[in-house]
Scaffold this motif. Sequence first.
Motif, PDB file in Angstrom:
ATOM      1  N   VAL A   3      52.090  44.431  46.130  1.00  4.94           N
ATOM      2  CA  VAL A   3      51.710  45.648  46.849  1.00  4.94           C
ATOM      3  C   VAL A   3      52.865  46.632  46.802  1.00  4.94           C
TER       4      VAL A   3
ATOM      5  N   ARG B  73      53.714  50.681  47.902  1.00  2.00           N
ATOM      6  CA  ARG B  73      53.195  51.813  48.669  1.00  2.00           C
ATOM      7  C   ARG B  73      54.180  52.970  48.600  1.00  2.00           C
TER       8      ARG B  73
ATOM      9  N   LEU C  52      48.617  53.625  47.246  1.00  2.00           N
ATOM     10  CA  LEU C  52      48.755  52.182  47.366  1.00  2.00           C
ATOM     11  C   LEU C  52      48.359  51.532  46.041  1.00  2.00           C
TER      12      LEU C  52
ATOM     13  N   VAL D 137      47.870  47.887  44.264  1.00  3.11           N
ATOM     14  CA  VAL D 137      47.716  46.464  44.517  1.00  3.11           C
ATOM     15  C   VAL D 137      47.432  45.780  43.187  1.00  3.11           C
TER      16      VAL D 137
ATOM     17  N   ASP E 232      44.289  48.793  54.984  1.00  4.30           N
ATOM     18  CA  ASP E 232      45.671  49.226  55.194  1.00  4.30           C
ATOM     19  C   ASP E 232      45.747  49.950  56.527  1.00  4.30           C
TER      20      ASP E 232
ATOM     21  N   GLU F   6      45.354  45.602  38.132  1.00  3.15           N
ATOM     22  CA  GLU F   6      45.914  46.439  39.200  1.00  3.15           C
ATOM     23  C   GLU F   6      44.919  47.512  39.576  1.00  3.15           C
TER      24      GLU F   6
ATOM     25  N   GLY G 278      50.873  50.418  57.115  1.00  4.81           N
ATOM     26  CA  GLY G 278      51.033  49.064  56.613  1.00  4.81           C
ATOM     27  C   GLY G 278      51.296  48.070  57.739  1.00  4.81           C
TER      28      GLY G 278
ATOM     29  N   LEU H 152      49.443  45.859  54.385  1.00  2.00           N
ATOM     30  CA  LEU H 152      48.086  45.680  53.893  1.00  2.00           C
ATOM     31  C   LEU H 152      47.528  44.367  54.446  1.00  2.00           C
TER      32      LEU H 152
ATOM     33  N   TYR I  48      50.300  41.766  53.514  1.00  3.32           N
ATOM     34  CA  TYR I  48      50.986  41.886  52.230  1.00  3.32           C
ATOM     35  C   TYR I  48      51.745  43.209  52.195  1.00  3.32           C
ATOM     36  N   GLY I  49      52.880  43.160  51.524  1.00  3.92           N
ATOM     37  CA  GLY I  49      53.642  44.392  51.334  1.00  3.92           C
ATOM     38  C   GLY I  49      54.403  44.805  52.571  1.00  3.92           C
TER      39      GLY I  49
END
Length: 369
Positions: free
Chosen positions: A55, A57, A74, A76, A91, A110, A128, A130, A147-148
């Motif tokens: 991830v 951002r 974003l 992913v 998100d 992706e 965030g 995610l 995530y992220g």
Amino acid sequence: MRLTARGAGLSLATVVLLAVGLVFGYRHLVVLGTAGAAALIFAAGYVWWRPRLTVARSVEPDRVMRGESSTVTLRVGNASRLRGATLVAHDRCGAVSVPVPLLRLKAGGETTADYPVPTARRGVVAIGPLRVVRRDPLGLLALARGYGGTAQVWVYPLVHRLTAIPTGITRSLDGRDDKVPHGTITFDTLREYVVGDELRRVHWRTSAKVGELMVREQLDTSLPRLAVLLDDRRTSYPDPERFESACEAAASLVMAAFHSELPIALRLLSGPSAGDRTARAYLDLLAEAELVETAEHSIEELRTQRVGDTLIYLTGDPDLSRVSTLRTAYPTLVAGVFGDARPALERVVVLAARDGAEFAAAWDGVQAW
């Protein structure tokens, strides 16, 4: 990990079937109960598998005035080389949950999602992480993971143009504002002697070492000349929108001071302050400002801890009796009161306004500072 409504029903049915089948010897019920337990175990193993996601951002820009646009991009990716992923993802953007489509994300693939940041309100918008929810094919269990990293967007108050600003009492001899005032209180640095410097400022020991005359450069510690004190007590603002107006007034004063190249200090009554050579620190403080129940510092402290010679007090409380005690400490005292009241005090410039735009009009209406 949590049970869905379907999973909760199956779990209850499994317990009942196994209990009745084992107690009364009904093998068919035991088989059905065992099948339900197997389905739950399969669902738990399925959702427990953690997809390998990357991830990234980015937010552009991360500092905006209220109402201006800011966009989150974003990206992913599925880092797995073998397995694809079909997930439900959201998100967090402030108080809003933004859906991110992750349907049939192939191995090594992706996807990119863009969405706007809500900037209708002043403040710091947290973005965030995610949140990815994985469900089993039967819809029995769901597991959410983050995530992220996270990001922030500072939404500044609106700035209204001010045509004039008080410059305090420090002026140069030729009639203009002295951008680098020379005081006689605090030592700042040494510089080479120039014609016209007073010999009493010569630092003889350093001059003997370097072989030329060096004089002491001193600055006036009364700077910054302008000081903005923002009242952030909840009790001072029956309507929270009045605090937003006070923040707009503070931001307008800060930007007007920087435009005029005048030093300024900003302080919240609860304690946080800003005094920098860039406007960013001031506007960040105003974006982060929130109403508090009690203030750690009292107005009376400004009498002994003088922060300038022009004090501008912004509040929603029409009772200015405590502020009026500072008239002897500050040659110029201005009070901006936001609300319907129109208080008046001797030797205090009182500007009553309902919002930031009305404050700017009242400010520019002052004949002379």
